[in-house]
Design a protein around this motif. Structure first.
Motif, PDB file in Angstrom:
ATOM      1  N   PRO A  50       0.815  -1.487  -0.100  1.00 63.63           N
ATOM      2  CA  PRO A  50      -0.547  -0.037   0.119  1.00 63.63           C
ATOM      3  C   PRO A  50       1.029   1.332  -0.253  1.00 63.63           C
ATOM      4  N   GLU A  51       1.797   1.730   0.566  1.00 68.62           N
ATOM      5  CA  GLU A  51       2.333   2.430   0.794  1.00 68.62           C
ATOM      6  C   GLU A  51       3.103   2.728  -0.510  1.00 68.62           C
ATOM      7  N   PHE A  52       3.317   1.802  -1.068  1.00 68.97           N
ATOM      8  CA  PHE A  52       4.107   2.558  -2.962  1.00 68.97           C
ATOM      9  C   PHE A  52       2.530   2.929  -3.529  1.00 68.97           C
ATOM     10  N   LYS A  53       1.777   1.748  -3.846  1.00 65.72           N
ATOM     11  CA  LYS A  53       1.183   1.920  -4.786  1.00 65.72           C
ATOM     12  C   LYS A  53      -0.035   3.074  -3.858  1.00 65.72           C
ATOM     13  N   THR A  54       0.325   3.449  -3.618  1.00 61.57           N
ATOM     14  CA  THR A  54      -0.406   4.910  -3.479  1.00 61.57           C
ATOM     15  C   THR A  54      -0.369   5.726  -3.798  1.00 61.57           C
ATOM     16  N   ILE A  55       0.897   5.487  -4.025  1.00 60.62           N
ATOM     17  CA  ILE A  55       1.904   6.978  -4.796  1.00 60.62           C
ATOM     18  C   ILE A  55       2.320   6.643  -6.344  1.00 60.62           C
ATOM     19  N   ALA A  56       2.398   5.761  -6.682  1.00 60.64           N
ATOM     20  CA  ALA A  56       2.151   4.747  -8.359  1.00 60.64           C
ATOM     21  C   ALA A  56       0.964   5.312  -8.940  1.00 60.64           C
ATOM     22  N   ASP A  57      -0.239   4.833  -7.708  1.00 56.83           N
ATOM     23  CA  ASP A  57      -1.302   5.323  -8.354  1.00 56.83           C
ATOM     24  C   ASP A  57      -2.130   6.495  -8.763  1.00 56.83           C
ATOM     25  N   VAL A  58      -1.248   8.027  -8.311  1.00 59.70           N
ATOM     26  CA  VAL A  58      -1.369   9.383  -8.578  1.00 59.70           C
ATOM     27  C   VAL A  58      -0.513   9.622  -9.301  1.00 59.70           C
ATOM     28  N   MET A  59       0.418   8.740  -9.817  1.00 65.16           N
ATOM     29  CA  MET A  59       2.418   9.439 -10.432  1.00 65.16           C
ATOM     30  C   MET A  59       1.391   9.957 -11.867  1.00 65.16           C
ATOM     31  N   VAL A  60       0.939   9.027 -12.712  1.00 68.13           N
ATOM     32  CA  VAL A  60       0.558   9.478 -14.202  1.00 68.13           C
ATOM     33  C   VAL A  60      -0.085  10.496 -14.280  1.00 68.13           C
TER      34      VAL A  60
END
Length: 351
Positions: A340-350
């Motif tokens: 979750p701590e990685f996915k939360t950032i990755a999901d709003v990066m694009v």
């Protein structure tokens, strides 16, 4: 008002957002006859508008990359010139990365920000430099680096049959291409993070689909994996898909004299959001989102102090859709962040 060209968007991103060049600084661009000069002129224009002095050094197209690329370059004069600039965009068709020029300048010019783009087409540069929110990519890669350095062992797997584990050596340099090239160092197009395992600790099997050894084009590519078997950080056997395994076995026959030719050099994790499939071009395939690029052979002393892992060869192989474990925690699964701590950032990066 005229719409900006892609060349202009890339140039503004490169000069202002990535290199963060300031008034009074100096940029050198190394190029050859096959470079993307329309893009290079856009860099020069943006520099001029921002009171940054820019020089394009053009030579004949060289016969190969790295040290071989020096064949058409006035080596000593180029070293001297690059010792007196702040930034260097390496835009030659082959690139001077790991050449004698590069090694000398990066060791002795302590202010240098080096960016390798080779002669990539502007459409590709646009996708790489203008497709994500830089601040989010910086946040994500800094978190990965922090968690990596807190780990003792790393495991990389995929559904092709890859399963390889190595120990972390925090003395080795972690190269990050996340959009921030504002401090001295070596940078390549975003987005990726590159780890150098503790020498001699990698053990298991790499399952790869693409091999890059001699050029920017694939030396072997297949729908089936080739297997590179590793023990104590060294390649001990290669089998699997016929074309790739034969290419690699024949390649290493040429380097029997070279004690480091078969040693694991790095594992790079691709993070470019828009890149999901094999493109058959090295700089792109190394950054496929959720893929691993394993390097075998040469490592600079700058990246693996104090002596590096000197070799006359460096081979890169591409392994799609990886699962990564930091110690026993799954960080990424089948090419997507699940922690979750990685996915939360990755999901709003694009963008």
């Amino acid at each position: 008002m005229m719409e900006k060209s892609k060349e202009r968007y890339v140039a503004e991103a490169m000069i202002n957002e990535y290199l963060k060049m300031k008034k009074g600084e100096y940029l050198a661009i190394t190029a050859d006859q096959d470079s993307n000069f329309k893009q290079l002129e856009a860099y020069l224009e943006v520099c001029h508008e921002n009171d940054v002095a820019c020089t394009i050094l053009k030579t004949a197209t060289p016969p190969g990359q790295s040290k071989a690329a020096e064949a058409t370059v006035p080596v000593e004069a180029t070293k001297e010139f690059l010792m007196n600039v702040d930034c260097w965009i390496d835009a030659g068709s082959m690139g001077l990365l790991y050449s004698d020029i590069y090694e000398h300048v990066m060791e002795n010019n302590k202010k240098m920000r080096y960016m390798l783009t080779i002669h990539l087409p502007t459409d590709i540069l646009y996708d790489m430099y203008c497709s994500f929110h830089v601040e989010k990519m910086v946040e994500l890669t800094n978190l990965i680096k922090k968690r990596y350095n807190e780990s003792k062992t790393i495991t990389v797997r995929n559904s092709d049959g890859m399963d390889i584990t190595f120990e972390v050596d925090t003395n080795n340099f972690i190269a990050i291409d996340n959009g921030d090239a504002s401090i001295p160092g070596m940078y390549t197009p975003p987005a990726d993070i590159n780890f150098i395992p503790k020498q001699g600790t990698a053990k298991g099997t790499i399952a790869c689909r693409v091999v890059y050894a001699a050029s920017q084009e694939p030396d072997a590519i297949s729908d089936e994996p080739a297997f590179i078997h590793i023990d104590e950080g060294r390649v001990v056997g290669i089998d699997g898909e016929k074309n790739a395994s034969e290419f690699l076995n024949n390649w290493y026959k040429k380097f029997e004299y070279d004690k480091n030719a078969r040693m694991i050099a790095h594992v790079l994790v691709g993070l470019l959001p828009g890149s999901k499939e094999i493109a058959s071009y090295c700089v792109i395939d190394e950054r496929i989102y959720g893929a691993a690029c394993w390097g075998i052979g040469h490592v600079s002393a700058l990246d693996m102090p104090p002596e590096g892992q000197p070799s006359d060869t460096h081979v890169d192989v591409i392994c799609p859709r990886i699962t990564i474990l930091f110690d026993d925690q799954v960080i990424m699964e089948n090419g997507e962040f699940t922690c979750p701590e990685f996915k939360t950032i990755a999901d709003v990066m694009v963008k």
